[in-house]
Design an enzyme around this catalytic site. Structure first.
Site, PDB file in Angstrom:
ATOM      1  N   ARG A   1       0.869  -1.181   0.000  1.00 30.70           N
ATOM      2  CA  ARG A   1       0.000   0.000   0.000  1.00 30.70           C
ATOM      3  C   ARG A   1       0.900   1.223   0.000  1.00 30.70           C
ATOM      4  O   ARG A   1       1.531   1.541   0.997  1.00 30.70           O
ATOM      5  CB  ARG A   1      -0.855  -0.050   1.269  1.00 30.70           C
ATOM      6  CG  ARG A   1      -2.028   0.885   1.294  1.00 30.70           C
ATOM      7  CD  ARG A   1      -2.588   0.976   2.706  1.00 30.70           C
ATOM      8  NE  ARG A   1      -1.721   1.764   3.541  1.00 30.70           N
ATOM      9  CZ  ARG A   1      -1.485   1.540   4.828  1.00 30.70           C
ATOM     10  NH1 ARG A   1      -2.056   0.550   5.450  1.00 30.70           N
ATOM     11  NH2 ARG A   1      -0.677   2.323   5.513  1.00 30.70           N
TER      12      ARG A   1
ATOM     13  N   HIS B   1      -3.205   4.422   5.042  1.00 33.30           N
ATOM     14  CA  HIS B   1      -4.395   3.556   5.086  1.00 33.30           C
ATOM     15  C   HIS B   1      -5.605   4.259   4.448  1.00 33.30           C
ATOM     16  O   HIS B   1      -6.301   3.698   3.615  1.00 33.30           O
ATOM     17  CB  HIS B   1      -4.691   3.186   6.542  1.00 33.30           C
ATOM     18  CG  HIS B   1      -5.947   2.423   6.724  1.00 33.30           C
ATOM     19  ND1 HIS B   1      -6.090   1.119   6.302  1.00 33.30           N
ATOM     20  CD2 HIS B   1      -7.147   2.770   7.271  1.00 33.30           C
ATOM     21  CE1 HIS B   1      -7.323   0.709   6.582  1.00 33.30           C
ATOM     22  NE2 HIS B   1      -7.975   1.687   7.159  1.00 33.30           N
TER      23      HIS B   1
ATOM     24  N   TYR C   1       4.458   4.728  11.397  1.00 34.70           N
ATOM     25  CA  TYR C   1       4.700   3.295  11.619  1.00 34.70           C
ATOM     26  C   TYR C   1       5.521   2.629  10.508  1.00 34.70           C
ATOM     27  O   TYR C   1       5.725   1.429  10.547  1.00 34.70           O
ATOM     28  CB  TYR C   1       3.384   2.535  11.837  1.00 34.70           C
ATOM     29  CG  TYR C   1       2.347   2.734  10.739  1.00 34.70           C
ATOM     30  CD1 TYR C   1       2.386   1.984   9.569  1.00 34.70           C
ATOM     31  CD2 TYR C   1       1.339   3.685  10.876  1.00 34.70           C
ATOM     32  CE1 TYR C   1       1.453   2.160   8.572  1.00 34.70           C
ATOM     33  CE2 TYR C   1       0.397   3.888   9.879  1.00 34.70           C
ATOM     34  CZ  TYR C   1       0.462   3.123   8.727  1.00 34.70           C
ATOM     35  OH  TYR C   1      -0.461   3.313   7.735  1.00 34.70           O
TER      36      TYR C   1
HETATM   37  C1  LIG Z   1     -14.792  -6.196  11.923  1.00 37.41           C
HETATM   38  C2  LIG Z   1     -13.927  -4.987  11.855  1.00 37.41           C
HETATM   39  N1  LIG Z   1     -12.984  -4.786  12.797  1.00 37.41           N
HETATM   40  C3  LIG Z   1     -12.213  -3.677  12.745  1.00 37.41           C
HETATM   41  C4  LIG Z   1     -12.357  -2.763  11.751  1.00 37.41           C
HETATM   42  C5  LIG Z   1     -11.497  -1.495  11.730  1.00 37.41           C
HETATM   43  N2  LIG Z   1     -10.554  -1.564  10.603  1.00 37.41           N
HETATM   44  C6  LIG Z   1     -10.823  -0.920   9.465  1.00 37.41           C
HETATM   45  S1  LIG Z   1      -9.639  -1.155   8.324  1.00 37.41           S
HETATM   46  C7  LIG Z   1      -8.738  -2.134   9.351  1.00 37.41           C
HETATM   47  C8  LIG Z   1      -7.450  -2.740   8.862  1.00 37.41           C
HETATM   48  C9  LIG Z   1      -7.671  -3.781   7.827  1.00 37.41           C
HETATM   49  O1  LIG Z   1      -6.478  -4.146   7.209  1.00 37.41           O
HETATM   50  P1  LIG Z   1      -6.416  -5.163   6.012  1.00 37.41           P
HETATM   51  O2  LIG Z   1      -7.438  -6.223   6.177  1.00 37.41           O
HETATM   52  O3  LIG Z   1      -5.012  -5.590   5.877  1.00 37.41           O
HETATM   53  O4  LIG Z   1      -6.879  -4.318   4.755  1.00 37.41           O
HETATM   54  P2  LIG Z   1      -6.274  -3.002   4.113  1.00 37.41           P
HETATM   55  O5  LIG Z   1      -6.917  -1.834   4.808  1.00 37.41           O
HETATM   56  O6  LIG Z   1      -4.795  -3.026   4.283  1.00 37.41           O
HETATM   57  O7  LIG Z   1      -6.679  -3.060   2.689  1.00 37.41           O
HETATM   58  C10 LIG Z   1      -9.362  -2.250  10.581  1.00 37.41           C
HETATM   59  C11 LIG Z   1      -8.823  -3.005  11.717  1.00 37.41           C
HETATM   60  C12 LIG Z   1     -13.367  -3.008  10.788  1.00 37.41           C
HETATM   61  N3  LIG Z   1     -13.576  -2.183   9.766  1.00 37.41           N
HETATM   62  N4  LIG Z   1     -14.123  -4.132  10.867  1.00 37.41           N
END
Ligand SMILES: Cc1ncc(C[n+]2csc(CCOP(=O)(O)OP(=O)(O)O)c2C)c(N)n1
Length: 387
Positions: free
Chosen positions: A273, A277, A286
């Site tokens: 990425r 985020h 980080y």
């Molecule tokens: C069930 C749930 N728990 C926590 C979150 C908060 N949250 C949003 S994005 C994220 C990180 C997700 O990372 P990843 O799956 O690696 O996807 P990326 O954002 O890197 O595409 C979190 C913890 C959420 N949206 N849904």
């Protein structure tokens, strides 16, 4: 008295257990030790030039879309945008390997995949604009809502694919999830059911290195995310997620396998990425710049561009054409997003239940009365001001 001295002890012989053998031979399910690559390797000569050019045009457009959407957050036109810059090869390949009759189950980061599948670029941003509802009819292009709760789209994809198969419909579901999403219970349940039912599903994990600020090493102790497939009894494929040709090939194979009744596949795309985020995140807190720069040297658009120019399939004119088309798309997106949307407050009650509950019907009726009263009052005021 010892056990041997007990009466009848000599006659006791434990019954050997029935012969054990694994339910599935794990060896063919194991991913390659290295991410699979096509660009810059001998395999590239096999790739269809027309496909590579199409991928290139879509990648350039996708990169521009991400930049434009991020700019719109700064202008207050979008509430939030999770950019997929650096991950365009995954996004575009996921869209292009599906037939119209198939279904895409995207996460919040997968706007590009949805747009490349045919969704209106503005409709794709409705939710991120802060508007209620999904912004599009999921049935029109067979794209499930861009899903914010992590991994909940995965069991949905399995359910849809399994149901389609029971009905005899030729449908494959491709579900996208991030590396962080693989730690969710929904990921486990979806993969387990998919494998047991041999459902026609492809799981695409975009391992972009981070779940917000959490690096992969804190997310899992597995050898790779693709290895998780073996525990469920489906093949795991490890692919270079920045190599559009490799992504297209591996996902096409997984789709073909699902379509022919071979069951699900887990594909791990190793990518990065490049942006934070979302626009609300500060990635410098980080991760170091040297890591980002190392990945910049493995940029998906550049990788493909180098392959195409090196083979004489693309020149300055073709590059300029792709960029101009992307600029036109961005200008249209800007203009349309700068226009205030016309919203009907009554829409709040639409699209939630097939049949409204009594309470919602009552609330809708009360809102109707309020809106009518406001309209009448404004109408009177307007008339008053005009006299
Ligand atoms: C069930 C749930 N728990 C926590 C979150 C908060 N949250 C949003 S994005 C994220 C990180 C997700 O990372 P990843 O799956 O690696 O996807 P990326 O954002 O890197 O595409 C979190 C913890 C959420 N949206 N849904």
């Amino acid at each position: 008295m010892t056990v041997q001295e007990l009466p009848g002890a000599a006659a006791y012989r434990p019954t050997p257990p029935p012969a054990w053998k694994p339910l599935t031979d794990p060896a063919p399910l194991l991913p390659d030790p290295e991410p699979y690559r096509v660009l810059g390797t001998d395999a590239a000569a096999e790739a269809d030039p027309q496909l590579l050019l199409r991928l290139y045009a879509e990648l350039v457009r996708g990169r521009r879309y991400n930049a434009q959407a991020t700019a719109l957050t700064k202008q207050g036109r979008l509430a939030v945008y999770p950019s997929s810059t650096g991950q365009e090869a995954c996004e575009i390949a996921a869209a292009l390997v599906l037939e119209e009759r198939d279904w895409l189950f995207p996460s919040y980061r997968d706007t590009l995949a949805a747009v490349a599948r045919g969704l209106d670029p503005v409709d794709a941003l409705t939710l991120l604009r802060g508007d209620r509802h999904t912004g599009y009819d999921p049935r029109e292009h067979r794209i499930a809502p861009l899903c914010t709760p992590l991994a909940t789209q995965l069991p949905h994809a399995v359910g849809l694919a399994h149901a389609a198969r029971l009905k005899g419909d030729d449908v494959v579901a491709l579900a996208m999830v991030g590396d962080g999403g693989t730690s969710e219970g929904d990921f486990h349940e979806a993969l387990n059911f998919a494998a047991v039912w041999r459902a026609p599903v492809v799981f695409l994990v975009q391992n972009n290195g981070f779940a917000i600020s959490v690096p992969l090493a804190k997310q899992t102790a597995a050898p790779s995310l693709a290895h998780k497939a073996v525990g469920y009894g489906m093949p795991g494929r490890l692919v270079d997620g920045n190599d559009a040709a490799a992504m297209h090939q591996v996902l096409s194979e997984a789709v073909a396998r699902a379509r022919s009744g071979g069951g699900p596949t887990l594909v791990e795309a190793v990518t990065y990425r490049m942006d934070a985020h979302t626009n609300a995140d500060d990635a410098t807190r980080y991760r170091g710049n040297s890591e980002v720069e190392a990945w910049r040297a493995h940029d998906p658009v550049q990788l493909l561009e180098r392959e195409l120019t090196g083979r004489g399939l693309l020149g300055d004119e073709g590059i300029a054409e792709a960029r101009e088309a992307a600029e036109r798309m961005a200008a249209q997106l800007r203009d349309r997003m700068n226009a205030d949307p016309v919203l009907d407050p009554m829409d709040l009650f639409a699209h939630v239940y097939a049949e409204q509950t009594t309470q919602l019907r009552e609330q809708a009726a009360r809102l109707r009365v309020e809106l009518d009263a406001e309209h009448d009052q404004n109408g009177t005021d307007d008339r008053g001001a005009g006299r």
